[in-house]
Design an enzyme around this catalytic site. Structure first.
Site, mmCIF file in Angstrom:
data_model
loop_
_atom_site.group_PDB
_atom_site.id
_atom_site.type_symbol
_atom_site.label_atom_id
_atom_site.label_comp_id
_atom_site.label_asym_id
_atom_site.label_seq_id
_atom_site.Cartn_x
_atom_site.Cartn_y
_atom_site.Cartn_z
ATOM 1 C CB CYS A 95 40.038 41.817 42.117
ATOM 2 S SG CYS A 95 38.895 40.576 42.764
ATOM 3 C CG ASN A 132 38.787 39.243 47.002
ATOM 4 O OD1 ASN A 132 38.972 38.314 47.793
ATOM 5 N ND2 ASN A 132 38.949 39.134 45.714
#
Length: 179
Positions: free
Chosen positions: A156, A123
């Protein structure tokens, strides 16, 4: 023949290790795959064994051949050590010299002359965190070449830097370092 050790860590991008393994093998490289326990939750060792035509290194405490210490011997045989994908967790372990799995133990046992490539995948906020940035800098100081992640929509749903470099980019980096 050039011996590549591909270290696969716990990232959703671990599935791309199959394509990396396949392409490197087709180019004539001998590929030995190592996996962290987390990587095995994303892709099976059997897939990488079939594509590499080699047993996959899974457990540093599992020594099937009493004549070999697997993580030490792999280090001695490796011409290029590639961590792809490299999770934030494994990056931190490598930077701190921790050796608690097959990937990190083998990395610590590599001769200094061994070429080392690392392709982060995580991320954006994890990648940009000061601890991760410090760890990447430390690994560069230790001789790792960083294959920069891409900007993309991440697993995500966030958009930003952190996507694993393309398989083509990774394979090209390996070829450049093996000439």
């Amino acid at each position: 023949m050039t011996h590549i050790t591909l270290a696969v860590t716990g990232s959703i991008s671990a599935y791309k290790a199959a394509d990396i393994t396949s392409q490197l093998t087709k180019l004539g490289f001998e590929v030995k795959v190592l996996m962290t326990p987390s990587a095995r939750k994303f892709i099976t060792p059997l897939t990488l064994q079939v594509l590499s035509k080699n047993q996959v290194g899974l457990d540093v405490m599992m020594e099937d051949d009493p004549q070999r210490i697997e993580h030490i011997d792999i280090g001695k045989e490796t011409d290029l050590f590639l961590v792809a994908p490299a999770s934030a967790n494994t990056i931190a372990k490598l930077a701190m010299g921790l050796a608690d799995n097959m990937v990190t133990s083998t990395a610590l046992a590599l001769p200094q002359r061994t070429k080392k490539l690392l392709a982060p995948a995580m991320n954006t906020k994890m990648l940009e965190h000061p601890a991760t940035q410090r760890n990447l800098k430390l690994l560069q100081d230790y001789g790792y070449q960083i294959i920069q992640p891409r900007d993309a929509v991440l697993a995500c749903g966030d958009k930003g830097s952190g996507a694993l470099a393309t398989v083509k980019t990774i394979v090209e980096a390996v070829k450049e370092n093996c000439l």
